[in-house]
Design a protein around this motif. Structure first.
Motif, mmCIF file in Angstrom:
data_model
loop_
_atom_site.group_PDB
_atom_site.id
_atom_site.type_symbol
_atom_site.label_atom_id
_atom_site.label_comp_id
_atom_site.label_asym_id
_atom_site.label_seq_id
_atom_site.Cartn_x
_atom_site.Cartn_y
_atom_site.Cartn_z
ATOM 1 N N LYS A 8 0.838 -1.212 0.000
ATOM 2 C CA LYS A 8 0.000 0.000 0.000
ATOM 3 C C LYS A 8 0.867 1.255 0.000
ATOM 4 N N LEU A 9 1.903 1.255 0.830
ATOM 5 C CA LEU A 9 2.785 2.421 0.893
ATOM 6 C C LEU A 9 3.590 2.597 -0.391
ATOM 7 N N LEU A 10 4.020 1.513 -0.988
ATOM 8 C CA LEU A 10 4.747 1.612 -2.256
ATOM 9 C C LEU A 10 3.872 2.240 -3.331
ATOM 10 N N LYS A 61 7.778 0.370 -9.537
ATOM 11 C CA LYS A 61 7.958 0.791 -10.927
ATOM 12 C C LYS A 61 6.841 0.244 -11.808
ATOM 13 N N LYS A 62 6.487 -1.034 -11.633
ATOM 14 C CA LYS A 62 5.402 -1.610 -12.425
ATOM 15 C C LYS A 62 4.071 -0.945 -12.100
ATOM 16 N N ALA A 63 3.875 -0.582 -10.848
ATOM 17 C CA ALA A 63 2.640 0.105 -10.450
ATOM 18 C C ALA A 63 2.554 1.470 -11.122
ATOM 19 N N GLU A 64 3.681 2.162 -11.194
ATOM 20 C CA GLU A 64 3.705 3.485 -11.822
ATOM 21 C C GLU A 64 3.453 3.397 -13.320
ATOM 22 N N PHE A 114 -4.181 -1.085 -11.789
ATOM 23 C CA PHE A 114 -4.146 -2.454 -11.295
ATOM 24 C C PHE A 114 -2.693 -2.873 -11.179
ATOM 25 N N LEU A 115 -2.370 -3.537 -10.109
ATOM 26 C CA LEU A 115 -0.987 -3.909 -9.896
ATOM 27 C C LEU A 115 -0.719 -5.304 -10.445
ATOM 28 N N TYR A 116 -0.877 -6.276 -9.650
ATOM 29 C CA TYR A 116 -0.644 -7.646 -10.055
ATOM 30 C C TYR A 116 -1.871 -8.445 -9.679
ATOM 31 N N ARG A 117 -2.047 -9.559 -10.298
ATOM 32 C CA ARG A 117 -3.133 -10.432 -9.865
ATOM 33 C C ARG A 117 -2.880 -10.815 -8.424
#
Length: 85
Positions: free
Chosen positions: A18-20, A59-62, A68-71
């Motif tokens: 969550k913080l990331l 980085k992937k979230a950005e 959506f992040l990851y499954r």
């Protein structure tokens, strides 16, 4: 059920994700806020559970425009016989 150590570790990892995603705190600051002794221990635990480092996760979230992040299944702790593996 799950023993207390993997349960607490999972809570810390969930909080860190969550913080990331929502803060500009450094990975080291997030590690300390989430109760890890240091960023190395945090990064090792995060990668073991999530499959990517905290920096890669951020980085992937950005880069993901939909937010959506990851499954979710990719981020479940790997537990066998009540122990984190």
């Amino acid at each position: 059920g799950t023993s207390i150590v993997p349960y607490i570790l999972n809570l810390r990892i969930e909080q860190s994700k969550k913080l990331l995603n929502t803060s500009s705190l450094s990975v080291t600051e997030i590690a300390l806020v989430c109760g890890f002794d240091n960023s190395n221990h945090f990064s090792t635990a995060f990668k073991r559970i999530c499959g990517v480092t905290p920096s890669e996760y951020r980085k992937k979230a950005e880069l993901n425009p939909r937010g959506f992040l990851y499954r979710q299944a990719e981020y479940q702790p790997k537990i066998k016989g009540g122990n984190l593996i």
